[in-house]
Scaffold this active site. Sequence first.
Site, PDB file in Angstrom:
ATOM      1  CG  HIS A 155      73.444  45.662 -27.624  1.00  0.00           C
ATOM      2  ND1 HIS A 155      72.180  45.201 -27.899  1.00  0.00           N
ATOM      3  CD2 HIS A 155      73.824  46.362 -28.723  1.00  0.00           C
ATOM      4  CE1 HIS A 155      71.818  45.589 -29.107  1.00  0.00           C
ATOM      5  NE2 HIS A 155      72.794  46.310 -29.625  1.00  0.00           N
ATOM      6  CB  SER A 285      78.898  45.602   3.007  1.00  0.00           C
ATOM      7  OG  SER A 285      78.842  44.241   3.414  1.00  0.00           O
TER       8      SER A 285
END
Length: 484
Positions: A155, A285
């Site tokens: 999970h 970026s």
Amino acid sequence: MDAFDTYQTPLSSRYASKEMAHLFSPSNRFYTWRTLWLNLAIAERELGLPIPEEAIGQMKANLNLTPEQFDVAAQEEKKRRHDVMAHVHTFGTVAPAAAGIIHLGATSCYVTDNADLIFLRTGLTYLIRSLSVLISRLSAFAAQYRELPTLGFTHFQPAQLTTVGKRATLWIQELLWDLRNLQRARDDLGFRGVKGTTGTQASFLTLFDGDHAKVEALDKRVTELSGFAYAYPVTSQTYSRKVDIDVLSPLASLGATAHKIATDIRLLANLKEIEEPFESTQIGSSAMAYKRNPMRSERVCSLSRHLMVLHQNALMTASVQWFERTLDDSANRRITLPEAFLTADIVLSTLQNVSEGLVVYPKVIARRISQELPFMATENIIMAIVKKGGDRQEAHEKIRVLSHEAAHQVKNLGLENDLIDRVRADAYFDPIKGQLDELLEPASFVGRAPEQVDAFLKDWVEPALAGKELQEAINGSKKVELSV
């Protein structure tokens, strides 16, 4: 390599391998059509039709199209509005002795469908070889890190420890299933053969004056000349489009595997535990200069979604084929089939590039383990106390209280997990304090993970890659270099 040598799309021309791009190129498509016409003429001549040797010779000598012949074919198609007949006439201009017998008895699907089956089989071979290389690369990675403990996640929440190598075997196992599926699809492919306009072979029966045995022999001989072990026993004008479903299904499944692998790597990159290759001058970026975006894994995810969706085209196309055929399959298939193989090719080459440059950060992994391991070690601490004569329920309550105090430090105050310091400070645990370092050794929490890696590689991966075809692909492979 000119414009006729590669399948031209923004995707394929930039990223696909040369062999896969060439496979679906106009030059290879029409070369294959001419080869199929040659095979048909050879078989018809062998079975007694009056086709001169000169016709066969001229066809053999002109299987490759020149740029001038492409121009002729384009003009013919503009005039006739029929691509196959345009190329029949174009072939006849360079093989005049064969002009009157090219395509004799055949329908357009003799060349288009049989060529597609050749492309599908060859494309599957390319993917099988590329996939074997990727499995080999990841297997080396799994072996290298077979013992390195790492925090497991269920999970996406901290769970029991595994190893970096064991996690990689989960990826490899799914790739092995993909390899099996691709091999099955390739080995199951048949040939359309010579079946005529509605699959009844009526035109060939006329050519051979009602001799059924010769028609059957023609079908078998053309199939052999084209390199197939068998032809589909019955067809309509086309081979069943369910064949396309069977071929694109394992490609879509491969896309799901690739997406899962790339997603895992993206998540690990966020945790700073494992990163894909990042060049020294690479920019992550335009605004945030510090960023190291996992753009290759992101590309794999993006293309894998496209690959998975393409399978739906094959399903829908097969479902709407009316009776002996309808032409609404053609335009769709001309896009779907090449794009599926080109996309799968790019996904595999990108994943290979990533696998060849994965960077592992053991200290970051160890730090994350140290943050979670104290809680995981509590059961071991309780059992150690009991072995020293303590009461299990009393030990459990002591650990419960200390664990909640440590959790408060982590969650509410943003501090480090100090559970073990609290255990060391509590006199109740004096009998086992000398064992705490041993009880907290990460390697003792990975179970049989290293041994599982060894057994998996030996018993499953090595046999799967042992064949001559795959060994040649692996031994002859080079590192994949991506320009961007």
